[in-house]
Structures are given as structure tokens and as C-alpha cells.
Design a protein around this motif. Structure first.
Motif, PDB file in Angstrom:
ATOM      1  N   GLU A 111      38.347  35.837  42.400  1.00 39.25           N
ATOM      2  CA  GLU A 111      39.689  35.412  41.968  1.00 39.25           C
ATOM      3  C   GLU A 111      39.865  35.631  40.473  1.00 39.25           C
ATOM      4  O   GLU A 111      40.557  34.859  39.794  1.00 39.25           O
ATOM      5  CB  GLU A 111      39.912  33.936  42.366  1.00 39.25           C
ATOM      6  CG  GLU A 111      39.762  33.730  43.870  1.00 39.25           C
ATOM      7  CD  GLU A 111      40.150  32.345  44.369  1.00 39.25           C
ATOM      8  OE1 GLU A 111      40.780  31.573  43.613  1.00 39.25           O
ATOM      9  OE2 GLU A 111      39.823  32.039  45.532  1.00 39.25           O
ATOM     10  N   VAL A 112      39.257  36.671  39.958  1.00 41.09           N
ATOM     11  CA  VAL A 112      39.310  36.869  38.506  1.00 41.09           C
ATOM     12  C   VAL A 112      40.740  37.099  38.003  1.00 41.09           C
ATOM     13  O   VAL A 112      41.036  36.827  36.850  1.00 41.09           O
ATOM     14  CB  VAL A 112      38.366  37.992  38.016  1.00 41.09           C
ATOM     15  CG1 VAL A 112      36.925  37.684  38.353  1.00 41.09           C
ATOM     16  CG2 VAL A 112      38.775  39.355  38.525  1.00 41.09           C
ATOM     17  N   TYR A 113      41.622  37.581  38.891  1.00 47.62           N
ATOM     18  CA  TYR A 113      43.015  37.812  38.459  1.00 47.62           C
ATOM     19  C   TYR A 113      43.939  36.664  38.879  1.00 47.62           C
ATOM     20  O   TYR A 113      45.136  36.866  39.071  1.00 47.62           O
ATOM     21  CB  TYR A 113      43.519  39.152  39.025  1.00 47.62           C
ATOM     22  CG  TYR A 113      42.716  40.326  38.496  1.00 47.62           C
ATOM     23  CD1 TYR A 113      42.865  40.753  37.183  1.00 47.62           C
ATOM     24  CD2 TYR A 113      41.784  40.983  39.287  1.00 47.62           C
ATOM     25  CE1 TYR A 113      42.106  41.803  36.677  1.00 47.62           C
ATOM     26  CE2 TYR A 113      41.024  42.035  38.792  1.00 47.62           C
ATOM     27  CZ  TYR A 113      41.194  42.442  37.481  1.00 47.62           C
ATOM     28  OH  TYR A 113      40.441  43.478  36.986  1.00 47.62           O
ATOM     29  N   GLU A 114      43.395  35.448  39.015  1.00 49.49           N
ATOM     30  CA  GLU A 114      44.204  34.313  39.519  1.00 49.49           C
ATOM     31  C   GLU A 114      45.508  34.117  38.741  1.00 49.49           C
ATOM     32  O   GLU A 114      46.530  33.744  39.317  1.00 49.49           O
ATOM     33  CB  GLU A 114      43.390  32.998  39.525  1.00 49.49           C
ATOM     34  CG  GLU A 114      43.177  32.441  38.142  1.00 49.49           C
ATOM     35  CD  GLU A 114      42.481  31.089  38.045  1.00 49.49           C
ATOM     36  OE1 GLU A 114      42.774  30.169  38.813  1.00 49.49           O
ATOM     37  OE2 GLU A 114      41.635  30.958  37.141  1.00 49.49           O
ATOM     38  N   HIS A 115      45.488  34.358  37.436  1.00 45.85           N
ATOM     39  CA  HIS A 115      46.708  34.132  36.644  1.00 45.85           C
ATOM     40  C   HIS A 115      47.538  35.389  36.456  1.00 45.85           C
ATOM     41  O   HIS A 115      48.537  35.384  35.753  1.00 45.85           O
ATOM     42  CB  HIS A 115      46.349  33.537  35.278  1.00 45.85           C
ATOM     43  CG  HIS A 115      45.766  32.179  35.416  1.00 45.85           C
ATOM     44  ND1 HIS A 115      46.450  31.136  35.981  1.00 45.85           N
ATOM     45  CD2 HIS A 115      44.536  31.697  35.104  1.00 45.85           C
ATOM     46  CE1 HIS A 115      45.683  30.064  35.997  1.00 45.85           C
ATOM     47  NE2 HIS A 115      44.518  30.379  35.477  1.00 45.85           N
ATOM     48  N   LEU A 116      47.096  36.482  37.061  1.00 46.63           N
ATOM     49  CA  LEU A 116      47.842  37.740  36.953  1.00 46.63           C
ATOM     50  C   LEU A 116      48.461  38.023  38.305  1.00 46.63           C
ATOM     51  O   LEU A 116      48.052  38.924  39.030  1.00 46.63           O
ATOM     52  CB  LEU A 116      46.888  38.857  36.527  1.00 46.63           C
ATOM     53  CG  LEU A 116      46.347  38.621  35.117  1.00 46.63           C
ATOM     54  CD1 LEU A 116      44.936  39.104  34.967  1.00 46.63           C
ATOM     55  CD2 LEU A 116      47.232  39.306  34.115  1.00 46.63           C
ATOM     56  N   ILE A 117      49.440  37.201  38.660  1.00 49.63           N
ATOM     57  CA  ILE A 117      50.099  37.347  39.963  1.00 49.63           C
ATOM     58  C   ILE A 117      51.595  37.248  39.694  1.00 49.63           C
ATOM     59  O   ILE A 117      52.029  36.383  38.934  1.00 49.63           O
ATOM     60  CB  ILE A 117      49.527  36.330  40.978  1.00 49.63           C
ATOM     61  CG1 ILE A 117      50.161  36.484  42.353  1.00 49.63           C
ATOM     62  CG2 ILE A 117      49.573  34.917  40.482  1.00 49.63           C
ATOM     63  CD1 ILE A 117      49.329  35.874  43.493  1.00 49.63           C
ATOM     64  N   PHE A 118      52.359  38.180  40.292  1.00 48.30           N
ATOM     65  CA  PHE A 118      53.737  38.402  39.848  1.00 48.30           C
ATOM     66  C   PHE A 118      54.764  37.922  40.875  1.00 48.30           C
ATOM     67  O   PHE A 118      54.420  37.541  41.986  1.00 48.30           O
ATOM     68  CB  PHE A 118      53.939  39.887  39.555  1.00 48.30           C
ATOM     69  CG  PHE A 118      52.808  40.493  38.734  1.00 48.30           C
ATOM     70  CD1 PHE A 118      52.275  39.811  37.639  1.00 48.30           C
ATOM     71  CD2 PHE A 118      52.257  41.716  39.084  1.00 48.30           C
ATOM     72  CE1 PHE A 118      51.244  40.355  36.887  1.00 48.30           C
ATOM     73  CE2 PHE A 118      51.217  42.274  38.344  1.00 48.30           C
ATOM     74  CZ  PHE A 118      50.704  41.589  37.247  1.00 48.30           C
ATOM     75  N   ASP A 119      56.025  38.028  40.474  1.00 52.08           N
ATOM     76  CA  ASP A 119      57.161  37.764  41.364  1.00 52.08           C
ATOM     77  C   ASP A 119      57.097  36.352  41.968  1.00 52.08           C
ATOM     78  O   ASP A 119      57.525  36.139  43.112  1.00 52.08           O
ATOM     79  CB  ASP A 119      57.219  38.831  42.488  1.00 52.08           C
ATOM     80  CG  ASP A 119      57.176  40.253  41.922  1.00 52.08           C
ATOM     81  OD1 ASP A 119      57.808  40.492  40.872  1.00 52.08           O
ATOM     82  OD2 ASP A 119      56.470  41.105  42.498  1.00 52.08           O
ATOM     83  N   ASP A 120      56.545  35.414  41.197  1.00 53.20           N
ATOM     84  CA  ASP A 120      56.454  34.004  41.625  1.00 53.20           C
ATOM     85  C   ASP A 120      55.656  33.793  42.915  1.00 53.20           C
ATOM     86  O   ASP A 120      55.852  32.800  43.621  1.00 53.20           O
ATOM     87  CB  ASP A 120      57.848  33.368  41.780  1.00 53.20           C
ATOM     88  CG  ASP A 120      58.558  33.290  40.443  1.00 53.20           C
ATOM     89  OD1 ASP A 120      57.884  32.978  39.431  1.00 53.20           O
ATOM     90  OD2 ASP A 120      59.772  33.563  40.405  1.00 53.20           O
ATOM     91  N   ILE A 121      54.777  34.707  43.237  1.00 53.33           N
ATOM     92  CA  ILE A 121      53.934  34.530  44.433  1.00 53.33           C
ATOM     93  C   ILE A 121      52.842  33.512  44.083  1.00 53.33           C
ATOM     94  O   ILE A 121      52.190  33.640  43.056  1.00 53.33           O
ATOM     95  CB  ILE A 121      53.280  35.875  44.845  1.00 53.33           C
ATOM     96  CG1 ILE A 121      54.360  36.924  45.122  1.00 53.33           C
ATOM     97  CG2 ILE A 121      52.355  35.690  46.043  1.00 53.33           C
ATOM     98  CD1 ILE A 121      53.822  38.330  45.340  1.00 53.33           C
ATOM     99  N   PRO A 122      52.646  32.493  44.932  1.00 50.80           N
ATOM    100  CA  PRO A 122      51.561  31.544  44.619  1.00 50.80           C
ATOM    101  C   PRO A 122      50.187  32.165  44.909  1.00 50.80           C
ATOM    102  O   PRO A 122      50.038  32.917  45.879  1.00 50.80           O
ATOM    103  CB  PRO A 122      51.821  30.363  45.555  1.00 50.80           C
ATOM    104  CG  PRO A 122      52.745  30.864  46.606  1.00 50.80           C
ATOM    105  CD  PRO A 122      53.414  32.121  46.121  1.00 50.80           C
TER     106      PRO A 122
END
Ligand code: GLN
Length: 380
Positions: free
Chosen positions: A198-209
Motif C-alpha cells: 500500500e505504498v501509494y495509499e495517499h496517491l489515489i485520485f478522483d475521491d476514490i477511497p
């Protein structure tokens, strides 16, 4: 002297190869995933202060306790998880190390691990170096979702673990609640572990949880969940991350860790412990990077590349069928040398080098870098 190789099929990682080639040819480097903009100065200041204030000796083997406590508070705040900092969190030199350590803790020769391809290039060597076998399952094109029927068919008594990676490197796909349901179904009543990258946990776009394993106690009980501060705070060169896993799993994880790196860089941990209180620093990252994705997508419309979708990570993939029919590795090398833009050929993320003629671009860069790269790509 010769060594009987433990990894006879491995060369040098594609990230190292393409970054070296980019440097040699003065190319814009959209290959290896790292930001070229400066990191937060408050955080680097806290680390510098920790060094000056003499936090320069070994930290405890599992990690600086105030940092583990801050991570537990963050896991609770973001995902409602109850994580015990004393027994369930270990600070590691980066996410890749955490994944390697988790696999090494659980694998015996002959075990099988389910890996979805394209896959981050360290997973399969990590499995093989432990005498185990990767069972690869292709993600389904074009949105790279998981084929759960294929997973059901692949599971057998030798299946020791499944590696989940969301947001996904290299495709930028993300898992949703239906994937969580399927993961529950295939693992319930088995001894299968989950290694969750989950290294990209904070790099998620378009308000997707973000569907972290930390949200689901029944999945967390079998999971090693791996994170990276380098990605969260735009300092990939710090090589610092952590692994959250239940106490029994963490016990074995630490047995491996203590005889490998033993303990991580102390001043960095001291600085991070203080900086984690600033929630906005990690919560604002998604919007900041999403803007870069959108800008890069828009600029790339003037080229002959066809971009796929990306919902997370630093990356977006694209086909070049309107430009060339070369194998992706040849194309990526030529693009670096002749056009002055480095990318990563996606065949490097397949065990047997499956070539769909796709390259990966890293868009986590300054505006000017993206503009210069696209100006060059428009000419090919
Ligand atoms: N995670 C980075 C990427 O995918 C590279 C890390 C590395 O170079 N080992 O580009």
C-alpha cells in the motif's frame, strides 16, 4: 570463484537501467518513480534538528516508539484500525524491504504465492530467493482488474500467500469493495497470508477511497501491510517505511528484520514522529498529484501515444502503436537516446517479459519537466 546464482534469471532492475540511460543521454527521466520537486521543508528541518540534538544512535530494533505510536494513531484515524504499536508495527528501510521481509518470514521451499501481473519487479525474485514459486495471474485489460475466478482456480494446498497492490504499480488501477469481498471469500477458512503493498495509499485520485487491509479486521488478521514514507512525503531517497501485521506475524517478521537491517535511521524516525501530527501534509497529497496526472494527460493528447487510465500511484501507462511496432524495451531505449525521454517498458513487470507494447510514465514531476518531456514526445 563462481556463485551458483539464487536468481539466475535476474539482471539489474529496469529502474536502475533506465535511470542510468537517462543520465547518460541527458534525457528527461519519466522512468523510475520519484518526484523532482522539493520535499516539505518542515519535515527535513525536523530531521536536521534531530541530528543536531544528538538523536544519532541506534533506535530500538522495531522502530522509534513515538513514531510507531504516531502510525497507530494514523491507522486509527484513517481506517478505524486498532493497531498495537509495541507488537504490530515495525519500521523498515522502505516498502520494498518490508515486502521482502514479510515473504521471507512466511515462505518455505515449494510454497506458492499468487502474484497479479503486471507486477512490481521485486515480488517474484523475493519469492524465488526463498525457494518458493510465483503463480502469476494476469490483470484484466484494459482496466487491469483482478480475475477472481482465476484466483479461485489457482488456489491449492501449497498456496501460502496472495500479494495485493493498490494503488497499483505500474498501471494505476485500484481495488474496490467488491475486490475486498472476493478476497474475503477466497481466503476465509484457509491459512493464506495477504501481503498488501500500500505504498501509494495517499496517491489515489478522483475521491476514490483507499481500500486498505487496515479497514477490515478479518483480512488484517492474515496480512502484512506495507507502507512507504518516501511516497507519502516525496522523499523516496530516505528509504523509510513500515509494516503493520498482527503480533504473531510481526514476531516472525522481526526475527528476519533484526538480523538484516536491525534498526532504521534514527533522526529520520524522530522527525517523522513529530511530522505525522500534521494530517494535512498527507491528506493534501492526492489532490496535488492528481493535478499532475490531469496536466500530463492533457499535454499527451498532442502526441501519438495513447494513454490508459490511472486512478492512483505516480504512474500512467501508454501504448505507442501509432509510432512503432518495436518491442517495448527497444522502443524505451530508443526513446531515451533519440527523443530524450526515459520511460519504463511494461514487459519488465512480467515474469516472462510479456510485451503488450506499453510504456510507463511517471507524472510525479514539476510542470516544467512534464512540459519539456511532452514537447520532445510530440516529435516522435
Ligand atoms: N518504485 C519505483 C518505481 O516503480 C522504483 C524503486 C526502485 O528504483 N527500486 O519506479
Amino acid at each position: 570463484m563462481t556463485i551458483q546464482s539464487k536468481l539466475p534469471n535476474a539482471g539489474t532492475t529496469i529502474f536502475t537501467v533506465m535511470s542510468a540511460l537517462a543520465t547518460e543521454h541527458h534525457a528527461v527521466n519519466l522512468g523510475q518513480g520519484f518526484p523532482d520537486f522539493p520535499m516539505n521543508e518542515e519535515l527535513s528541518g525536523l530531521v536536521a534538528a534531530a541530528m543536531k540534538n544528538n538523536f544519532n544512535q541506534y533506535s530500538p530494533m522495531p522502530g522509534w516508539m513515538p513514531l510507531r505510536e504516531a502510525i497507530a494513531a494514523k491507522a486509527h484515524y484513517l481506517y478505524g484500525a486498532e493497531v498495537d504499536p509495541a507488537h504490530e508495527i515495525t519500521i523498515t528501510p522502505g516498502g520494498t524491504y518490508a515486502i521482502y521481509t514479510a515473504l521471507t518470514a512466511i515462505l518455505q521451499p515449494g510454497d506458492e504465492v499468487i502474484v497479479f501481473e503486471p507486477a512490481y519487479d521485486s515480488y517474484i525474485p523475493n519469492i524465488e530467493v526463498n525457494g518458493a514459486r510465483a503463480i502469476t495471474i494476469p490483470l484484466v485489460f484494459p482496466d487491469y482488474h483482478i480475475d477472481w475466478d482465476a484466483v479461485k482456480q489457482a488456489i491449492n494446498p501449497r498456496t501460502k500467500a496472495i500479494i495485493i497492490n493498490s494503488p497499483h504499480n505500474p498501471t494505476g488501477s485500484v481495488i474496490g469493495t467488491s475486490d475486498i469481498e472476493e478476497l474475503r471469500k477466497v481466503t476465509a477458512g484457509t491459512n493464506i497470508f495477504i501481503i498488501s503493498d500500500e505504498v501509494y495509499e495517499h496517491l489515489i485520485f478522483d475521491d476514490i477511497p483507499h481500500q486498505s487491509m487496515l479497514r477490515y479486521p478479518d483480512l488484517l488478521e492474515r496480512s502484512f501491510v506495507c507502507f512507504s514514507f518516501g511516497k507519502t512525503y516525496s522523499c523516496t531517497g530516505w528509504k523509510i517505511g513500515y509494516c503493520i501485521a498482527p503480533a504473531e506475524l510481526t514476531k516472525e517478521f522481526r526475527k528476519i528484520h533484526q538480523f538484516n537491517c536491525f534498526a532504521c535511521n534514527t533522526p529520520v524516525q524522530v522527525g517523522l514522529a513529530q511530522f505525522l501530527e500534521n494530517k494535512d501534509a498527507y491528506l493534501s497529497l492526492a489532490a496535488f498529484i492528481q493535478e499532475k496526472r490531469d496536466y500530463f494527460k492533457q499535454l499527451m493528447q498532442s502526441t501519438r501515444f495513447t494513454l490508459q487510465e490511472s486512478f492512483g500511484s505516480y504512474f500512467i501507462c501508454g501504448t505507442y502503436e501509432r509510432i512503432s511496432d518495436e518491442p517495448d524495451k527497444d522502443f524505451a531505449v530508443r526513446l531515451t537516446k533519440e527523443a530524450g525521454v526515459a520511460t519504463i517498458p511494461v514487459s519488465a513487470f512480467y515474469q516472462f517479459g510479456k510485451d503488450d507494447k506499453v510504456v510507463r510514465f511517471c507524472f510525479s514531476k514539476n510542470k516544467e519537466t512534464l512540459e519539456l518531456a511532452v514537447e520532445r514526445l510530440m516529435k516522435v
